[in-house]
Design a protein around this motif. Structure first.
Motif, PDB file in Angstrom:
ATOM      1  N   THR A  48      39.788  31.244  38.307  1.00 28.84           N
ATOM      2  CA  THR A  48      38.876  31.535  39.594  1.00 28.84           C
ATOM      3  C   THR A  48      37.411  31.270  39.319  1.00 28.84           C
TER       4      THR A  48
ATOM      5  N   GLN B 111      41.054  35.373  36.056  1.00 29.26           N
ATOM      6  CA  GLN B 111      39.333  35.417  36.245  1.00 29.26           C
ATOM      7  C   GLN B 111      38.977  34.088  35.668  1.00 29.26           C
TER       8      GLN B 111
ATOM      9  N   ALA C 213      45.063  39.191  33.683  1.00 27.16           N
ATOM     10  CA  ALA C 213      43.980  39.392  34.720  1.00 27.16           C
ATOM     11  C   ALA C 213      42.654  38.346  34.084  1.00 27.16           C
TER      12      ALA C 213
ATOM     13  N   VAL D  16      36.674  38.276  47.824  1.00 27.82           N
ATOM     14  CA  VAL D  16      37.934  38.776  47.812  1.00 27.82           C
ATOM     15  C   VAL D  16      38.513  38.748  46.244  1.00 27.82           C
ATOM     16  N   MET D  17      38.688  37.742  45.814  1.00 23.23           N
ATOM     17  CA  MET D  17      39.344  37.327  44.725  1.00 23.23           C
ATOM     18  C   MET D  17      38.519  38.137  43.319  1.00 23.23           C
TER      19      MET D  17
ATOM     20  N   PRO E 283      36.519  40.616  43.142  1.00 23.15           N
ATOM     21  CA  PRO E 283      36.561  42.377  43.008  1.00 23.15           C
ATOM     22  C   PRO E 283      38.036  42.559  42.772  1.00 23.15           C
ATOM     23  N   GLN E 284      39.007  41.779  43.299  1.00 29.05           N
ATOM     24  CA  GLN E 284      40.510  42.166  43.002  1.00 29.05           C
ATOM     25  C   GLN E 284      40.483  42.102  41.475  1.00 29.05           C
ATOM     26  N   ILE E 285      40.344  40.877  40.746  1.00 23.45           N
ATOM     27  CA  ILE E 285      40.276  40.691  39.377  1.00 23.45           C
ATOM     28  C   ILE E 285      39.677  41.523  38.623  1.00 23.45           C
ATOM     29  N   THR E 286      38.468  41.887  38.961  1.00 26.49           N
ATOM     30  CA  THR E 286      37.592  42.739  38.347  1.00 26.49           C
ATOM     31  C   THR E 286      38.397  44.086  38.171  1.00 26.49           C
ATOM     32  N   ALA E 287      38.946  44.466  39.237  1.00 26.12           N
ATOM     33  CA  ALA E 287      39.544  45.845  39.465  1.00 26.12           C
ATOM     34  C   ALA E 287      40.766  45.830  38.468  1.00 26.12           C
ATOM     35  N   ALA E 288      41.586  44.766  38.429  1.00 28.33           N
ATOM     36  CA  ALA E 288      43.023  44.576  37.697  1.00 28.33           C
ATOM     37  C   ALA E 288      42.450  44.678  36.203  1.00 28.33           C
TER      38      ALA E 288
ATOM     39  N   THR F 159      41.617  48.244  35.310  1.00 29.06           N
ATOM     40  CA  THR F 159      43.073  48.988  35.323  1.00 29.06           C
ATOM     41  C   THR F 159      43.781  48.725  34.201  1.00 29.06           C
TER      42      THR F 159
END
Length: 158
Positions: free
Chosen positions: A58, A55, A51, A24-25, A27-32, A35
Protein backbone atom coordinates in the motif's frame (compact mmCIF):
# COMPACT_ATOMS: atom_id res chain seq x y z
CA UNK A 1 11.89 17.19 -14.55
CA UNK A 2 10.05 15.84 -17.55
CA UNK A 3 6.29 16.22 -17.39
CA UNK A 4 3.99 13.54 -18.80
CA UNK A 5 0.57 14.36 -20.26
CA UNK A 6 -2.50 13.19 -18.38
CA UNK A 7 -6.17 13.95 -18.87
CA UNK A 8 -8.20 15.56 -16.11
CA UNK A 9 -10.18 12.33 -15.74
CA UNK A 10 -6.98 10.30 -15.37
CA UNK A 11 -5.63 12.65 -12.70
CA UNK A 12 -8.96 12.58 -10.88
CA UNK A 13 -8.97 8.76 -10.85
CA UNK A 14 -5.45 8.67 -9.39
CA UNK A 15 -6.35 11.28 -6.77
CA UNK A 16 -9.41 9.23 -5.73
CA UNK A 17 -7.32 6.07 -5.45
CA UNK A 18 -4.71 7.95 -3.40
CA UNK A 19 -7.40 9.31 -1.07
CA UNK A 20 -8.84 5.79 -0.62
CA UNK A 21 -5.43 4.34 0.15
CA UNK A 22 -4.63 7.02 2.71
CA UNK A 23 -8.01 7.34 4.43
CA UNK A 24 -9.38 3.79 4.25
CA UNK A 25 -6.60 1.27 3.61
CA UNK A 26 -3.93 2.75 5.92
CA UNK A 27 -6.19 2.75 9.00
CA UNK A 28 -7.44 -0.76 8.22
CA UNK A 29 -3.90 -2.09 7.89
CA UNK A 30 -2.77 -0.31 11.06
CA UNK A 31 -5.68 -1.89 12.94
CA UNK A 32 -4.86 -5.32 11.50
CA UNK A 33 -1.22 -4.98 12.60
CA UNK A 34 -2.29 -3.93 16.10
CA UNK A 35 -4.68 -6.87 16.36
CA UNK A 36 -2.03 -9.31 15.14
CA UNK A 37 0.50 -7.95 17.66
CA UNK A 38 -1.90 -8.73 20.47
CA UNK A 39 -1.82 -12.40 19.46
CA UNK A 40 1.71 -12.74 20.81
CA UNK A 41 4.88 -14.09 19.20
CA UNK A 42 5.41 -12.09 16.00
CA UNK A 43 7.98 -14.47 14.51
CA UNK A 44 5.33 -17.12 13.85
CA UNK A 45 2.33 -14.84 13.45
CA UNK A 46 1.03 -15.19 9.88
CA UNK A 47 -1.60 -12.46 10.34
CA UNK A 48 1.08 -9.99 11.39
CA UNK A 49 3.35 -10.81 8.46
CA UNK A 50 0.44 -10.61 6.00
CA UNK A 51 -0.63 -7.22 7.37
CA UNK A 52 2.95 -5.91 7.20
CA UNK A 53 3.26 -7.13 3.61
CA UNK A 54 -0.01 -5.42 2.70
CA UNK A 55 1.23 -2.27 4.41
CA UNK A 56 4.40 -2.32 2.31
CA UNK A 57 2.45 -2.76 -0.93
CA UNK A 58 0.00 0.00 0.00
CA UNK A 59 2.78 2.44 0.89
CA UNK A 60 4.58 1.62 -2.37
CA UNK A 61 1.38 2.32 -4.34
CA UNK A 62 0.90 5.62 -2.49
CA UNK A 63 4.45 6.69 -3.40
CA UNK A 64 3.90 5.57 -7.00
CA UNK A 65 0.68 7.59 -7.36
CA UNK A 66 2.22 10.65 -5.71
CA UNK A 67 5.17 10.41 -8.12
CA UNK A 68 2.90 10.08 -11.13
CA UNK A 69 0.80 13.06 -10.08
CA UNK A 70 3.85 15.22 -9.37
CA UNK A 71 5.23 14.41 -12.84
CA UNK A 72 1.92 14.91 -14.62
CA UNK A 73 1.06 17.72 -16.97
CA UNK A 74 -2.70 17.70 -16.61
CA UNK A 75 -4.37 18.69 -19.86
CA UNK A 76 -8.01 19.72 -19.90
CA UNK A 77 -8.96 18.90 -23.48
CA UNK A 78 -12.23 20.80 -23.14
CA UNK A 79 -10.23 24.05 -23.11
CA UNK A 80 -8.47 23.25 -26.39
CA UNK A 81 -10.27 24.58 -29.46
CA UNK A 82 -11.56 21.78 -31.67
CA UNK A 83 -9.93 21.77 -35.09
CA UNK A 84 -11.23 18.43 -36.38
CA UNK A 85 -7.78 16.91 -36.00
CA UNK A 86 -6.75 14.04 -33.76
CA UNK A 87 -4.78 15.16 -30.72
CA UNK A 88 -4.22 14.21 -27.09
CA UNK A 89 -7.53 13.52 -25.36
CA UNK A 90 -9.67 13.09 -28.45
CA UNK A 91 -11.58 9.92 -29.22
CA UNK A 92 -11.05 8.59 -32.72
CA UNK A 93 -12.97 5.93 -34.64
CA UNK A 94 -10.86 4.12 -37.23
CA UNK A 95 -11.43 1.37 -39.76
CA UNK A 96 -8.82 -1.12 -40.89
CA UNK A 97 -8.74 -0.57 -44.67
CA UNK A 98 -8.02 -4.23 -45.41
CA UNK A 99 -10.28 -6.06 -42.91
CA UNK A 100 -12.93 -3.32 -42.42
CA UNK A 101 -12.66 -3.83 -38.64
CA UNK A 102 -13.81 -0.69 -36.82
CA UNK A 103 -12.03 0.39 -33.63
CA UNK A 104 -12.58 3.32 -31.29
CA UNK A 105 -9.84 4.74 -29.06
CA UNK A 106 -9.30 7.71 -26.80
CA UNK A 107 -5.73 9.00 -26.88
CA UNK A 108 -4.50 9.44 -23.30
CA UNK A 109 -1.30 9.61 -21.26
CA UNK A 110 0.85 6.55 -20.68
CA UNK A 111 -0.39 6.08 -17.11
CA UNK A 112 -4.03 6.05 -18.24
CA UNK A 113 -3.71 3.66 -21.17
CA UNK A 114 -6.05 0.68 -20.92
CA UNK A 115 -6.84 -1.14 -24.15
CA UNK A 116 -9.85 -2.89 -22.60
CA UNK A 117 -11.40 0.53 -21.95
CA UNK A 118 -10.46 1.80 -25.40
CA UNK A 119 -7.72 4.10 -24.13
CA UNK A 120 -4.35 4.09 -25.90
CA UNK A 121 -1.17 5.89 -24.95
CA UNK A 122 -0.22 8.98 -26.91
CA UNK A 123 3.18 7.32 -27.39
CA UNK A 124 1.77 4.12 -28.92
CA UNK A 125 2.42 3.46 -32.62
CA UNK A 126 -1.29 3.79 -33.49
CA UNK A 127 -1.69 7.08 -31.64
CA UNK A 128 1.49 8.52 -33.15
CA UNK A 129 0.18 7.63 -36.62
CA UNK A 130 -3.21 9.22 -35.90
CA UNK A 131 -2.15 12.50 -34.26
CA UNK A 132 -2.64 15.55 -36.51
CA UNK A 133 -4.78 13.63 -38.98
CA UNK A 134 -8.49 14.32 -39.48
CA UNK A 135 -11.63 12.51 -40.60
CA UNK A 136 -11.15 10.83 -43.98
CA UNK A 137 -7.35 10.65 -43.70
CA UNK A 138 -5.44 7.37 -43.86
CA UNK A 139 -2.99 6.57 -41.06
CA UNK A 140 -0.30 3.96 -41.70
CA UNK A 141 0.86 2.06 -38.63
CA UNK A 142 4.04 0.01 -38.55
CA UNK A 143 3.44 -3.28 -36.71
CA UNK A 144 5.62 -6.35 -36.25
CA UNK A 145 3.55 -8.08 -38.95
CA UNK A 146 3.88 -5.18 -41.40
CA UNK A 147 2.10 -1.98 -42.30
CA UNK A 148 -1.59 -1.55 -41.46
CA UNK A 149 -3.67 1.24 -42.94
CA UNK A 150 -6.51 2.78 -40.97
CA UNK A 151 -9.04 5.27 -42.28
CA UNK A 152 -10.23 7.81 -39.75
CA UNK A 153 -14.02 7.59 -39.65
CA UNK A 154 -14.66 10.11 -36.90
CA UNK A 155 -12.98 12.35 -34.35
CA UNK A 156 -14.72 13.31 -31.10
CA UNK A 157 -13.55 16.21 -29.01
CA UNK A 158 -14.83 15.56 -25.51
Amino acid sequence: MTKFPMTVQGARALEEELKHLKTVMRPQITAAIATARELGDLSENAEYHAAREQQGMTEARIRDIEGRLSGAQIIDVTTIPYTGKVFFGTTVEIENVETEEVLKYQIVGEDEADLKQGKISVTSPIARALVSKEEGDIAVVQTPSGLIEYEIIGVEHI
